[in-house]
Write a protein that holds these residues in place. Structure first.
Motif, PDB file in Angstrom:
ATOM      1  N   GLU A 134       0.909  -1.709   0.043  1.00  0.00           N
ATOM      2  CA  GLU A 134       0.223  -0.132   0.545  1.00  0.00           C
ATOM      3  C   GLU A 134       1.079   0.836   0.215  1.00  0.00           C
ATOM      4  OE1 GLU A 134      -2.275  -0.662   3.537  1.00  0.00           O
ATOM      5  OE2 GLU A 134      -3.945  -1.741   2.451  1.00  0.00           O
ATOM      6  N   ALA A 135       2.435   1.427   0.356  1.00  0.00           N
ATOM      7  CA  ALA A 135       3.030   2.047   0.363  1.00  0.00           C
ATOM      8  C   ALA A 135       3.778   2.051  -1.304  1.00  0.00           C
ATOM      9  CB  ALA A 135       4.473   2.021   1.494  1.00  0.00           C
ATOM     10  N   ALA A 136       3.528   2.326  -2.426  1.00  0.00           N
ATOM     11  CA  ALA A 136       4.267   3.011  -3.495  1.00  0.00           C
ATOM     12  C   ALA A 136       3.813   3.838  -3.482  1.00  0.00           C
ATOM     13  CB  ALA A 136       3.813   1.831  -4.680  1.00  0.00           C
ATOM     14  N   ASP A 137       4.941   5.377  -4.026  1.00  0.00           N
ATOM     15  CA  ASP A 137       4.549   6.346  -4.355  1.00  0.00           C
ATOM     16  C   ASP A 137       4.131   7.175  -2.750  1.00  0.00           C
ATOM     17  OD1 ASP A 137       4.841   5.839  -7.044  1.00  0.00           O
ATOM     18  OD2 ASP A 137       2.374   5.967  -7.377  1.00  0.00           O
ATOM     19  N   ARG A 138       4.592   6.546  -2.070  1.00  0.00           N
ATOM     20  CA  ARG A 138       4.242   7.222  -0.572  1.00  0.00           C
ATOM     21  C   ARG A 138       5.703   7.655  -0.915  1.00  0.00           C
ATOM     22  NH1 ARG A 138       0.185   7.539   2.644  1.00  0.00           N
ATOM     23  NH2 ARG A 138      -1.855   6.840   1.453  1.00  0.00           N
ATOM     24  N   VAL A 139       5.986   8.702   0.276  1.00  0.00           N
ATOM     25  CA  VAL A 139       7.708   8.855   1.066  1.00  0.00           C
ATOM     26  C   VAL A 139       7.932   8.857   2.525  1.00  0.00           C
ATOM     27  CG1 VAL A 139       8.566  11.199   1.548  1.00  0.00           C
ATOM     28  CG2 VAL A 139       7.288  11.715  -0.281  1.00  0.00           C
ATOM     29  N   CYS A 140       9.264   8.114   2.325  1.00  0.00           N
ATOM     30  CA  CYS A 140       9.497   7.541   3.663  1.00  0.00           C
ATOM     31  C   CYS A 140       9.419   8.746   5.122  1.00  0.00           C
ATOM     32  CB  CYS A 140      11.111   6.447   3.282  1.00  0.00           C
ATOM     33  SG  CYS A 140      11.131   6.054   4.957  1.00  0.00           S
ATOM     34  N   ALA A 141       9.257   8.244   6.098  1.00  0.00           N
ATOM     35  CA  ALA A 141       8.556   9.061   7.510  1.00  0.00           C
ATOM     36  C   ALA A 141       9.636   8.909   7.977  1.00  0.00           C
ATOM     37  CB  ALA A 141       7.506   9.485   7.723  1.00  0.00           C
ATOM     38  N   GLU A 142      10.494   7.756   8.170  1.00  0.00           N
ATOM     39  CA  GLU A 142      12.007   8.120   8.985  1.00  0.00           C
ATOM     40  C   GLU A 142      12.884   6.958   8.226  1.00  0.00           C
ATOM     41  OE1 GLU A 142       9.936   5.910  11.948  1.00  0.00           O
ATOM     42  OE2 GLU A 142       9.423   4.356  11.030  1.00  0.00           O
ATOM     43  N   ALA A 181       8.839   0.746  -6.903  1.00  0.00           N
ATOM     44  CA  ALA A 181       9.419  -0.427  -7.016  1.00  0.00           C
ATOM     45  C   ALA A 181      10.816  -1.151  -6.972  1.00  0.00           C
ATOM     46  CB  ALA A 181       9.251  -0.669  -8.735  1.00  0.00           C
ATOM     47  N   VAL A 182      11.594  -0.097  -6.740  1.00  0.00           N
ATOM     48  CA  VAL A 182      13.274  -0.397  -6.358  1.00  0.00           C
ATOM     49  C   VAL A 182      13.252  -0.708  -3.731  1.00  0.00           C
ATOM     50  CG1 VAL A 182      15.855   0.102  -5.732  1.00  0.00           C
ATOM     51  CG2 VAL A 182      14.544   0.744  -7.904  1.00  0.00           C
ATOM     52  N   SER A 183      13.115   0.496  -3.861  1.00  0.00           N
ATOM     53  CA  SER A 183      13.006   0.429  -2.696  1.00  0.00           C
ATOM     54  C   SER A 183      12.070  -0.358  -1.663  1.00  0.00           C
ATOM     55  CB  SER A 183      13.258   2.184  -2.065  1.00  0.00           C
ATOM     56  OG  SER A 183      11.428   2.437  -1.786  1.00  0.00           O
ATOM     57  N   LEU A 184      10.399  -0.582  -1.685  1.00  0.00           N
ATOM     58  CA  LEU A 184       9.547  -1.599  -1.418  1.00  0.00           C
ATOM     59  C   LEU A 184      10.578  -2.909  -1.141  1.00  0.00           C
ATOM     60  CD1 LEU A 184       6.587   0.276  -2.492  1.00  0.00           C
ATOM     61  CD2 LEU A 184       7.761  -0.226  -0.047  1.00  0.00           C
ATOM     62  N   PRO A 185      11.172  -3.457  -2.653  1.00  0.00           N
ATOM     63  CA  PRO A 185      11.539  -4.894  -2.575  1.00  0.00           C
ATOM     64  C   PRO A 185      12.376  -4.781  -2.356  1.00  0.00           C
ATOM     65  CG  PRO A 185      10.398  -4.411  -4.668  1.00  0.00           C
ATOM     66  CD  PRO A 185      11.048  -3.345  -3.715  1.00  0.00           C
ATOM     67  N   LEU A 186      13.402  -3.737  -1.435  1.00  0.00           N
ATOM     68  CA  LEU A 186      14.280  -4.009  -0.554  1.00  0.00           C
ATOM     69  C   LEU A 186      14.219  -4.593   1.018  1.00  0.00           C
ATOM     70  CD1 LEU A 186      17.272  -3.319   0.262  1.00  0.00           C
ATOM     71  CD2 LEU A 186      17.006  -0.842   0.467  1.00  0.00           C
ATOM     72  N   LEU A 187      12.955  -3.879   1.749  1.00  0.00           N
ATOM     73  CA  LEU A 187      12.286  -3.987   2.590  1.00  0.00           C
ATOM     74  C   LEU A 187      12.005  -4.917   2.492  1.00  0.00           C
ATOM     75  CD1 LEU A 187      10.676  -0.540   3.095  1.00  0.00           C
ATOM     76  CD2 LEU A 187      12.568  -0.932   3.616  1.00  0.00           C
ATOM     77  N   ALA A 188      11.454  -5.442   1.549  1.00  0.00           N
ATOM     78  CA  ALA A 188      10.746  -6.212   1.754  1.00  0.00           C
ATOM     79  C   ALA A 188      11.535  -8.585   1.659  1.00  0.00           C
ATOM     80  CB  ALA A 188       9.945  -6.431   0.313  1.00  0.00           C
ATOM     81  N   SER A 189      13.197  -7.547   1.563  1.00  0.00           N
ATOM     82  CA  SER A 189      14.723  -8.370   0.902  1.00  0.00           C
ATOM     83  C   SER A 189      14.523  -8.619   2.406  1.00  0.00           C
ATOM     84  CB  SER A 189      15.372  -8.087   0.197  1.00  0.00           C
ATOM     85  OG  SER A 189      15.786  -7.064   0.862  1.00  0.00           O
TER      86      SER A 189
END
Length: 253
Positions: free
Chosen positions: A28-36, A153-161
């Protein structure tokens, strides 16, 4: 005229830093901005593993003989469990755990399999050849995302890994878009003398959506300073309350 860079700097300096955040599932976080800042809870790789299909070897064995027996196999998810006797190699696949004591992995293309099942190596490998060491890509405790980074699509799979299932993000920016000009006509209506279609608002709307913004379409405001001022004042007041969906903007057109 104020230079564009100065105008943008003045605008940005007047904007308050966002304080509200949302915790979202990665889907649900695609195209959002990381807050921390996001800290890695694990090492990647989490264990020494092979970068090639081939044979794990101890250099001391090869220095005695370039032909070794095969002690067993190590597959991804199924590491070598047997006794690794001297003067032997371990058949290994890409991503498989490196047997304890291995100095290198020799890719299978550089190995000859003999009729008796032993293997002969064409050259002495270098230490750590084709071995991906624990934490080589990401170390536990590393900052993998910073506050303000785009979630995509780059940063979210990194978190999943890293086994991270949720991320804290800022809410989508709400941006109101309007057009001004008595010559403007909504697309789809017939043009009269001196009129043109309102296309810039559509272009801006689409670009804002690509930036992940929630776009509020105010339509065309008539070319009158009082109407424009009233529309902006109403929008500012409603933006505070969060209710922008039930406004009749026709009164300003």
């Amino acid at each position: 005229m104020l230079p564009l860079e100065d105008a943008l700097a003045q605008m940005l300096n007047q904007l308050p830093f966002p304080t509200k955040t949302e915790t979202l599932a990665l889907t649900e976080a695609a195209d959002r901005v990381c807050a921390e800042d996001v800290i890695s809870p694990i090492n990647v790789p989490s264990f020494d593993n092979s970068a090639m299909d081939g044979y794990a070897v101890r250099l001391a064995d090869l220095q005695q003989s370039m032909t070794l027996s095969v002690a067993g196999k190590s597959f991804a998810g199924n590491p070598f469990q047997g006794e690794w006797v001297a003067q032997s190699a371990v058949r290994i696949m890409t991503g498989a755990m490196i047997p304890e004591g291995a100095d290198a992995v020799v890719m299978q293309e550089d190995v000859t399999v003999n009729e008796d099942g032993s293997v002969t190596f064409s050259a002495l490998p270098k230490a750590n050849q084709n071995i991906r060491r624990i934490g080589e890509d990401v170390k536990k405790g590393d900052v993998v995302l910073h506050q303000g980074d785009e979630l995509n699509a780059v940063s979210l799979p990194l978190l999943a890994s890293l086994g991270i299932a949720e991320v804290k993000a800022f809410p989508r920016l709400k941006v109101a878009v309007l057009s001004t000009g008595d010559e403007l006509v909504p697309v789809g209506k017939p043009l009269e003398a001196g009129q043109i279609y309102d296309t810039n608002r559509l272009a801006v709307h689409l670009m804002l959506e690509q930036l992940g913004c929630e776009v509020i379409n105010l339509g065309i405001i008539r070319d009158d300073p009082h109407a424009l001022r009233a529309a902006l004042a109403m929008h500012a007041e409603l933006a505070k309350s969060g209710d922008m969906k039930n406004v009749d903007w026709a009164q300003y057109k």
